[in-house]
Motif scaffolding. Structure first.
Motif, PDB file in Angstrom:
ATOM      1  N   ASN A 185       4.100  66.490  14.591  1.00 60.29           N
ATOM      2  CA  ASN A 185       3.920  65.139  13.901  1.00 60.29           C
ATOM      3  C   ASN A 185       3.912  64.887  12.416  1.00 60.29           C
ATOM      4  O   ASN A 185       3.832  63.873  11.960  1.00 60.29           O
ATOM      5  CB  ASN A 185       2.901  64.374  14.798  1.00 60.29           C
ATOM      6  CG  ASN A 185       1.743  64.712  14.582  1.00 60.29           C
ATOM      7  OD1 ASN A 185       1.227  65.714  13.952  1.00 60.29           O
ATOM      8  ND2 ASN A 185       0.724  63.692  14.747  1.00 60.29           N
ATOM      9  N   THR A 186       3.579  65.938  11.761  1.00 55.67           N
ATOM     10  CA  THR A 186       3.507  65.870  10.104  1.00 55.67           C
ATOM     11  C   THR A 186       5.112  65.681   9.695  1.00 55.67           C
ATOM     12  O   THR A 186       5.744  66.632  10.009  1.00 55.67           O
ATOM     13  CB  THR A 186       2.875  67.352   9.743  1.00 55.67           C
ATOM     14  OG1 THR A 186       1.621  67.269  10.292  1.00 55.67           O
ATOM     15  CG2 THR A 186       2.655  67.189   8.262  1.00 55.67           C
ATOM     16  N   VAL A 187       5.280  64.824   9.096  1.00 55.07           N
ATOM     17  CA  VAL A 187       6.572  64.716   8.562  1.00 55.07           C
ATOM     18  C   VAL A 187       6.623  64.758   7.051  1.00 55.07           C
ATOM     19  O   VAL A 187       7.702  65.527   6.436  1.00 55.07           O
ATOM     20  CB  VAL A 187       6.794  63.184   8.706  1.00 55.07           C
ATOM     21  CG1 VAL A 187       6.228  62.169   7.945  1.00 55.07           C
ATOM     22  CG2 VAL A 187       8.395  63.072   8.286  1.00 55.07           C
ATOM     23  N   ILE A 188       5.434  64.849   6.238  1.00 53.60           N
ATOM     24  CA  ILE A 188       5.200  64.981   4.838  1.00 53.60           C
ATOM     25  C   ILE A 188       4.032  65.894   4.644  1.00 53.60           C
ATOM     26  O   ILE A 188       2.878  65.251   5.189  1.00 53.60           O
ATOM     27  CB  ILE A 188       5.512  63.975   4.077  1.00 53.60           C
ATOM     28  CG1 ILE A 188       6.696  63.439   4.017  1.00 53.60           C
ATOM     29  CG2 ILE A 188       5.089  64.117   2.509  1.00 53.60           C
ATOM     30  CD1 ILE A 188       7.161  62.013   3.209  1.00 53.60           C
ATOM     31  N   ALA A 189       3.902  66.784   3.643  1.00 57.83           N
ATOM     32  CA  ALA A 189       2.429  67.331   3.412  1.00 57.83           C
ATOM     33  C   ALA A 189       2.539  68.259   2.085  1.00 57.83           C
ATOM     34  O   ALA A 189       3.604  68.586   1.787  1.00 57.83           O
ATOM     35  CB  ALA A 189       2.210  68.425   4.772  1.00 57.83           C
ATOM     36  N   GLY A 190       1.472  68.261   1.768  1.00 55.67           N
ATOM     37  CA  GLY A 190       1.357  69.045   0.319  1.00 55.67           C
ATOM     38  C   GLY A 190       0.269  68.899  -0.099  1.00 55.67           C
ATOM     39  O   GLY A 190      -0.885  68.782   0.418  1.00 55.67           O
ATOM     40  N   GLY A 191       0.054  69.291  -1.427  1.00 55.94           N
ATOM     41  CA  GLY A 191      -1.236  69.350  -1.982  1.00 55.94           C
ATOM     42  C   GLY A 191      -1.214  70.029  -3.563  1.00 55.94           C
ATOM     43  O   GLY A 191      -0.216  70.208  -4.165  1.00 55.94           O
TER      44      GLY A 191
END
Length: 430
Positions: free
Chosen positions: A284-290
């Motif tokens: 269910n993660t559609v956008i991720a970063g850091g």
RNA sequence: GUGAGUGUAGCUCAAUUUGGUUAGAGCACCGGACUGUGGCUCCGGUUGUUGGGGGUUCAAGUCCCCUCACUCACCCCA
């Protein structure tokens, strides 16, 4: 099923019934990033294996078991990119973009490859968009970047109530080292109760224990030390900046201590935007970063702060409003003729229609008039240009407005070839 | 790599608790009613190695084994 060939597992065709959704989403993405001062970068799909091993990190699942790597004809090991950031950083340093042109904001869009078992929201060839901001360490940029993600979702028709933004900070390398020691100590106290995977992870990658889905492990890590408690003064202040920046941008977020992410290069801020309306299933993660302040140092020795995110296009399409991405202004005409009546002048006139921006289909089949009309109706043509014996003898066409009801007087009439384009354009808006 | 589920016409699905004769329907497609005109209606027609292979049986879409594909979940990730 009766075809001799099949596409490779996890590598899907995007058929005409869907491709317009892709085209419209890509257009929306490009405009979104452009408006925020980003410029597009296109890097090759193939890179040297070493780039990803160094960039993503040995010991990560991506590098250890998910990459499509093989030997090139000259003996070099090359890899189909499993993600975008390493390539972008490589290109930026290779061309010295930061010094040359002072470009700070880049986005990309394209296929990525990971050898995994396909399931909902996961393919072997999948597509990501990503945004990277270079050269700014300030936490307010982290907030802006996250806002760029949430505002993008809203633009594609995802409702605010359907996603959550989760944030965390891993701290710098020294914070991380202290935290890691403390966490391992804590985990060893409950070692017996952890699942087998987590027993292994305690040694190889203890942070990963935090996002194990096993209920027992979850309840144990409920009381584990938190990364935020181990931040140094600078990292702690930075995380404060991120949070106040998010507030300024009107982004609601919640701190998630379990958010540690799987790639080695992250430091300080990590975040995920998760869809909570069940449309994405388990993925269910559609956008991720850091933030990945140390990656440039690994590549060049120089110090450049950097932050970025990646989003899954297939996943976004799953949750986006189809009405927003639907094709607009569909308008086309069908050129219908009796068999054998096409002449050179007809083809010239068809060319003129197309040059005038009118999508024109010619039905060259040997089927009946009736069948040709049926097809015109099926493909939702607005007009039919008819050429039969009468028209041929009389030197005109018959124009029929297929949108009007059967008993409309304006429905069908004779028209000369040189008036055709103007007449259709005039009626297009009616 | 591990586990579970599903494979029947182009698509969506049926096929009578426990095997039984020629595997059906809707949509789509083709033709006709309407001899040069779509949409609505009516009539007719085409479509299948029941994913593949083997076995049990007088008889298998149905039961058993193997295999392949897809789906979902785990691992991990966008």
């Amino acid at each position: 099923m009766d075809s001799r060939f099949r596409s490779i597992k996890g590598m899907n065709d995007i058929l005409p019934s869907d491709s317009f959704l892709w085209i419209n989403l890509e257009k929306l993405l490009r405009e979104h990033f452009f408006m925020a001062g980003f410029r597009e970068i296109r890097t090759p799909v193939l890179e040297y294996l070493e780039l990803f091993v160094r960039g993503i990190g040995e010991g990560t699942d991506i590098v250890d078991k998910e990459m499509y790597s093989f030997r090139d004809k000259d003996g070099e090991m090359i890899t189909l990119r499993p993600e975008g950031t390493a390539s972008v950083v490589r290109a930026v340093t290779e061309h010295n973009l930061l010094k040359q042109e002072g470009i700070h904001r880049l986005f990309y869009l394209g296929p990525m490859f990971r050898y995994e078992r396909p399931q909902k929201g996961r393919l072997r060839q999948f597509h990501q968009f990503g945004a990277e901001i270079f050269g700014i360490a300030d936490g307010s940029i982290d907030g802006e970047l996250i806002y760029l993600g949430t505002s993008l979702l809203l633009k594609t028709g995802v409702k605010e109530s359907d996603f959550v933004v989760k944030i965390n900070s891993l701290g710098c390398q020294s914070c991380r080292k202290n935290y890691r020691e403390s966490l391992v100590g804590f985990l060893n106290q409950s070692k017996e109760s952890l699942c087998d995977d987590c027993k292994r992870r305690t040694v190889t990658n203890p942070l990963r224990v935090l996002d194990c889905k096993n209920e027992v492990c979850k309840s144990i890590t409920e009381k584990s030390p938190k990364t935020l408690d181990f931040l140094c003064t600078e990292c702690s202040a930075h995380f404060g900046e991120v949070q106040s920046s998010l507030k300024c941008f009107g982004v609601k977020s919640e701190v998630d201590h379990r958010l540690v992410r799987g790639l080695d290069y992250y430091s300080r801020t990590t975040f995920e935007i998760q869809i909570i309306n069940n449309l994405l299933g388990s993925q269910n993660t559609v956008i991720a970063g850091g933030r990945y302040d140390s990656l440039f140092r690994d590549f060049t020795g120089g110090d450049y702060p950097a932050i970025g995110f990646a989003g899954g296009i297939e996943r976004l399409l799953e949750v986006a409003g189809k009405d927003i991405l639907a094709a607009k202004d569909e308008f086309r005409i069908s050129f219908i003729s009796s068999v054998g009546l096409f002449e050179e002048t007809d083809l010239r006139n068809i060319g003129k229609l197309r040059e005038a921006g009118i999508e024109t289909e010619v039905d060259l089949s040997k089927r009946s008039f009736k069948a040709k009309f049926k097809r015109a109706d099926r493909i939702k043509s607005s007009f039919a240009v008819i050429k039969g014996d009468d028209e041929k003898n009389g030197g005109y066409y018959t124009l029929k407005d297929l949108r009007l009801s059967m008993n409309s007087e304006e429905k069908q009439f004779r028209i000369n070839a040189d008036e055709l384009v103007n007449e259709i354009l005039k009626r297009r808006k009616v």
